[in-house]
Enzyme design. Structure first.
Site, PDB file in Angstrom:
ATOM      1  N   ARG A  12     -76.090 -88.504  14.936  1.00  0.00           N
ATOM      2  CA  ARG A  12     -76.027 -88.792  16.405  1.00  0.00           C
ATOM      3  C   ARG A  12     -74.841 -87.873  16.342  1.00  0.00           C
ATOM      4  O   ARG A  12     -73.685 -88.310  16.154  1.00  0.00           O
ATOM      5  CB  ARG A  12     -76.421 -90.167  17.311  1.00  0.00           C
ATOM      6  N   GLY A 112     -67.372 -90.796   9.178  1.00  0.00           N
ATOM      7  CA  GLY A 112     -65.653 -91.120   9.349  1.00  0.00           C
ATOM      8  C   GLY A 112     -65.790 -89.700  10.551  1.00  0.00           C
ATOM      9  O   GLY A 112     -64.270 -89.404  10.471  1.00  0.00           O
ATOM     10  N   SER A 117     -72.303 -92.393  10.859  1.00  0.00           N
ATOM     11  CA  SER A 117     -72.217 -92.734   9.219  1.00  0.00           C
ATOM     12  C   SER A 117     -73.139 -93.770   8.899  1.00  0.00           C
ATOM     13  O   SER A 117     -74.236 -94.257   8.562  1.00  0.00           O
ATOM     14  CB  SER A 117     -72.143 -91.552   8.446  1.00  0.00           C
ATOM     15  N   ASP A 158     -74.239 -95.682  19.469  1.00  0.00           N
ATOM     16  CA  ASP A 158     -75.483 -95.218  17.615  1.00  0.00           C
ATOM     17  C   ASP A 158     -76.508 -95.185  17.513  1.00  0.00           C
ATOM     18  O   ASP A 158     -77.399 -94.091  17.125  1.00  0.00           O
ATOM     19  CB  ASP A 158     -74.171 -95.051  16.841  1.00  0.00           C
TER      20      ASP A 158
END
Ligand code: GLA
Length: 350
Positions: A12, A112, A117, A158
């Site tokens: 996202r 990161g 992720s 997220d």
């Protein structure tokens, strides 16, 4: 014959509204066309995964995992497992008695980078492990797995973005009641994301400290999204800055959603750049690499605005611009993408 299953969870990008989710505020994210895919088959007793992004393999027995399972405790997972294995164990424990899975993980999402992720991995794993619940339960499961795996007290931004995404749309989320409304992204707008070159590490970051400050401020003056500027004088100066960011950011999110709806990218861009200033000056989660990149991006013709996206402390900057204004985002720092708003997590074949 063994049935092959493929599941996919997008990352996202948050267009505006950071560090507002855990304070019951507003955000405007979208799911993106980079993500995590897991392909393989269900197994009765164990989980065995390899990954194109991580060395080695993860092999876990379900009976052992469930014997160790305790109520969700921050950072409860065996830290001798590699980091990605901790996510696998945490999701399996949160799924409870599900099925195991043997397969391979592939990812187009940089880790990161502030593009979620780890949340995408959690949600893809839960689908692979046959989690049967409705979308909001899936999102909450991912959030609990994050707490369990690495002890990061994240909000729901997220996981909700990843589960509920709709192609062509951003989503206005109100974390006070978890309502979410799709907002069309005009076709002629590019969403460009550029990596600052600084990896973001939430585990050791000041994320938990920022969240605790917001909670303390809310105990004193009430829920931050509805607080009045006058209330800030009751807080000590550093707490007042954190609270002011949340309050002003929620107002900007509301205005940005309205501006998108009336196809006014100039206002959306201005609000995004103001959001960056607030994250830099009041919330203090930016870095000089992120600030420099925002300055560079907004000086390009056709760019309406730019800001850090996600938690900050490194990672990526998101910009919105006229179609084609930044034809080669990789040229800026070596890593960049033009992203399209995508559908949420799904089982592709079963
Ligand atoms: C991380 C967390 C989210 C959210 C953002 C900042 O991505 O996982 O819950 O708090 O930071 O908006």
């Amino acid at each position: 014959m063994i049935d092959t299953i493929t599941v996919h969870a997008p990352g996202r990008v948050n267009l505006i509204g950071d560090h507002t989710d855990y304070a019951g505020g507003l955000a405007l994210p979208c799911a993106i066309d980079l993500g995590v895919t897991i392909r393989g088959h269900r197994t009765p007793e164990f989980i065995a995964l390899t990954s194109d992004a991580e060395p080695g393999s993860i092999r876990l027995r379900l009976d052992e995992l469930f014997a160790q399972r305790e109520p969700t405790t921050s950072g409860a997972i065996d830290d001798t497992l590699p980091l990605w294995g901790r996510y696998v164990a945490a999701v399996a424990q949160e799924c409870g008695i599900g099925s195991g899975f043997e397969g391979r993980v592939t990812s187009t999402l940089p880790s990161g980078a502030g593009l979620s992720s780890s949340a995408a991995f959690e949600i893809a794993l839960a689908l692979a492990f046959d989690f049967p619940g409705p979308p909001m339960e899936l999102a909450r499961l991912g959030q609990r797995a994050e707490h369990r795996a690495v002890g990061v007290p994240c909000g729901l931004l997220d996981q909700m973005s990843i589960v509920l995404g709709t192609a062509g749309h951003a989503m206005l989320i109100d974390f006070a009641d978890l309502t979410h409304t799709p907002v069309t992204i005009p076709e002629d707008l590019d969403i460009v994301v550029v990596h600052s070159g600084q990896e973001r590490q939430l585990v050791d970051s000041k994320y938990a400290e920022r969240r605790a400050s917001c909670e303390l401020a809310a105990q004193r003056i009430g829920p931050l999204p509805g607080a009045a500027l006058d209330d800030l004088s009751d807080l000590d100066p550093s707490l007042a800055k954190r609270a002011r960011h949340v309050m002003s950011e929620c107002a900007r999110v509301r205005d940005a959603a309205d501006a998108l709806r009336r196809n006014d990218p100039i206002s959306v861009g201005r609000l995004m750049t103001e959001s960056h200033a607030s994250l830099r000056d009041d919330f203090e989660v930016s870095t000089s690499a992120l600030d420099d990149l925002v300055d560079r991006l907004v000086s390009i013709d056709g760019v309406f605005g730019a800001r850090l996206t996600g938690a900050g402390f490194g990672g990526c900057v998101v910009a919105i611009c006229e179609r084609g204004a930044i034809p080669e985002p990789t040229a800026l720092t070596g890593r960049g993408w033009i992203l399209r708003p995508a559908d949420g997590a799904r089982i592709i074949s079963d």
